[in-house]
Design an enzyme around this catalytic site. Structure first.
Site, PDB file in Angstrom:
ATOM      1  N   PRO A 143       0.954  -1.062   0.078  1.00  0.00           N
ATOM      2  CA  PRO A 143      -0.059  -0.065  -0.211  1.00  0.00           C
ATOM      3  C   PRO A 143       0.842   1.455  -0.130  1.00  0.00           C
ATOM      4  CG  PRO A 143      -0.109  -1.139   1.923  1.00  0.00           C
ATOM      5  CD  PRO A 143       0.456  -2.081   1.080  1.00  0.00           C
ATOM      6  N   ASN A 144       0.383   2.337  -0.819  1.00  0.00           N
ATOM      7  CA  ASN A 144       0.866   3.731  -0.921  1.00  0.00           C
ATOM      8  C   ASN A 144       2.161   3.584  -1.743  1.00  0.00           C
ATOM      9  OD1 ASN A 144      -1.317   4.684   0.730  1.00  0.00           O
ATOM     10  ND2 ASN A 144      -0.476   3.661   2.542  1.00  0.00           N
ATOM     11  N   TYR A 160      10.846   8.777   1.379  1.00  0.00           N
ATOM     12  CA  TYR A 160      10.790   7.655   0.332  1.00  0.00           C
ATOM     13  C   TYR A 160      11.626   8.129  -0.981  1.00  0.00           C
ATOM     14  CZ  TYR A 160       7.341   5.925   3.883  1.00  0.00           C
ATOM     15  OH  TYR A 160       6.983   5.464   4.832  1.00  0.00           O
ATOM     16  N   ARG A 201      12.562   4.743  12.771  1.00  0.00           N
ATOM     17  CA  ARG A 201      11.615   5.706  12.700  1.00  0.00           C
ATOM     18  C   ARG A 201      10.523   5.477  13.970  1.00  0.00           C
ATOM     19  NH1 ARG A 201       8.816   5.169   7.004  1.00  0.00           N
ATOM     20  NH2 ARG A 201       7.699   7.003   7.753  1.00  0.00           N
ATOM     21  N   ASP A 218       1.640 -15.154   6.986  1.00  0.00           N
ATOM     22  CA  ASP A 218       1.332 -16.753   6.541  1.00  0.00           C
ATOM     23  C   ASP A 218       1.316 -17.097   5.086  1.00  0.00           C
ATOM     24  OD1 ASP A 218       0.715 -17.163   9.557  1.00  0.00           O
ATOM     25  OD2 ASP A 218      -1.380 -17.115   9.312  1.00  0.00           O
ATOM     26  N   GLU A 241      12.710  -9.238   2.415  1.00  0.00           N
ATOM     27  CA  GLU A 241      11.929  -7.994   2.772  1.00  0.00           C
ATOM     28  C   GLU A 241      12.750  -6.750   2.422  1.00  0.00           C
ATOM     29  OE1 GLU A 241      10.895  -8.046   6.983  1.00  0.00           O
ATOM     30  OE2 GLU A 241      10.131  -6.109   6.779  1.00  0.00           O
ATOM     31  N   HIS A 263      12.616  -2.225   2.698  1.00  0.00           N
ATOM     32  CA  HIS A 263      11.947  -1.173   2.900  1.00  0.00           C
ATOM     33  C   HIS A 263      12.896   0.056   2.419  1.00  0.00           C
ATOM     34  CE1 HIS A 263       9.128  -3.122   5.296  1.00  0.00           C
ATOM     35  NE2 HIS A 263      10.200  -3.889   5.945  1.00  0.00           N
ATOM     36  N   ASN A 278       8.251  -5.412  -0.609  1.00  0.00           N
ATOM     37  CA  ASN A 278       7.930  -4.324   0.429  1.00  0.00           C
ATOM     38  C   ASN A 278       6.318  -4.320   0.531  1.00  0.00           C
ATOM     39  OD1 ASN A 278       7.760  -2.081   1.688  1.00  0.00           O
ATOM     40  ND2 ASN A 278       8.826  -0.881   0.331  1.00  0.00           N
ATOM     41  N   ALA A 293       2.912  -0.548   4.994  1.00  0.00           N
ATOM     42  CA  ALA A 293       2.487  -0.738   6.319  1.00  0.00           C
ATOM     43  C   ALA A 293       1.941  -2.155   6.618  1.00  0.00           C
ATOM     44  CB  ALA A 293       1.369   0.376   6.447  1.00  0.00           C
ATOM     45  N   ARG A 338       4.999  10.811  -2.770  1.00  0.00           N
ATOM     46  CA  ARG A 338       4.674  10.595  -1.298  1.00  0.00           C
ATOM     47  C   ARG A 338       5.792  10.785  -0.546  1.00  0.00           C
ATOM     48  NH1 ARG A 338       4.612   4.574   1.324  1.00  0.00           N
ATOM     49  NH2 ARG A 338       3.677   5.235   3.290  1.00  0.00           N
TER      50      ARG A 338
END
Ligand code: DHK
Length: 148
Positions: free
Chosen positions: A10-11, A23, A107, A87, A98, A100, A74, A77, A18
């Site tokens: 999301p986002n 970011y 943060r 899962d 993963e 970010h 990524n 949130a 943004r």
């Protein structure tokens, strides 16, 4: 050729506009194009997907079972909230890195916990868009090591 799924949550479709101070200025299509190039250099095809919806991300992870050797994720949130995504990663048993853009550990406290990290082969956080390329390098090395 083996394929890698690059999955953004999301986002992240708003990258470029943004909160650029957090970011960065690169758009998601620019990042995806660079990742496709890097993947090709590593000998992989790349499927890039993005969704703002948790269930659609779960579906994308399930779909990866049929044609992908690993996942760069990524989860935005949902990283901090989604047991369903955790899962899903555990269920498909595909090696997952993963990523970010920001350093989540530097943060707000609520970003420090990742539900993805325990089922990922590793986490890359804080290097901006470079993190996606580092993730591809690490995933390719893992897959090649795993397959001999
Ligand atoms: C992206 C998001 O959308 C946030 O919700 C995460 C992550 C951090 C990133 O840095 O790429 O907390």
């Amino acid at each position: 050729m083996s394929r890698i799924l690059l999955l953004n949550g999301p986002n992240l479709n708003l990258l470029g506009t943004r909160q650029p101070e957090i970011y960065g200025a690169d758009t998601l299509p620019q990042i995806e194009a660079r990742c496709a190039e890097r993947a090709a250099g590593l000998g992989f095809d790349l499927t890039a997907r993005q969704s703002n919806h948790e269930g659609a991300l779960v579906d994308a992870i399930h779909d990866a079972r049929s044609d992908c050797a690993g996942i760069v994720l990524n989860a935005g949130a949902y990283t901090h909230t989604s047991i369903a995504l955790r899962d899903a990663i555990a269920s498909v048993a595909l090696p997952t890195v993963e990523v970010h853009l920001s350093n989540i550990h530097a943060r707000e406290r609520f970003r420090h916990r990742s539900h993805i990290a325990p089922v990922a082969i590793g986490q890359i956080s804080g290097f901006g868009p470079l993190g996606y390329l580092l993730a591809l390098d690490a995933l390719a090395a893992h897959i090649e090591g795993a397959t001999g």
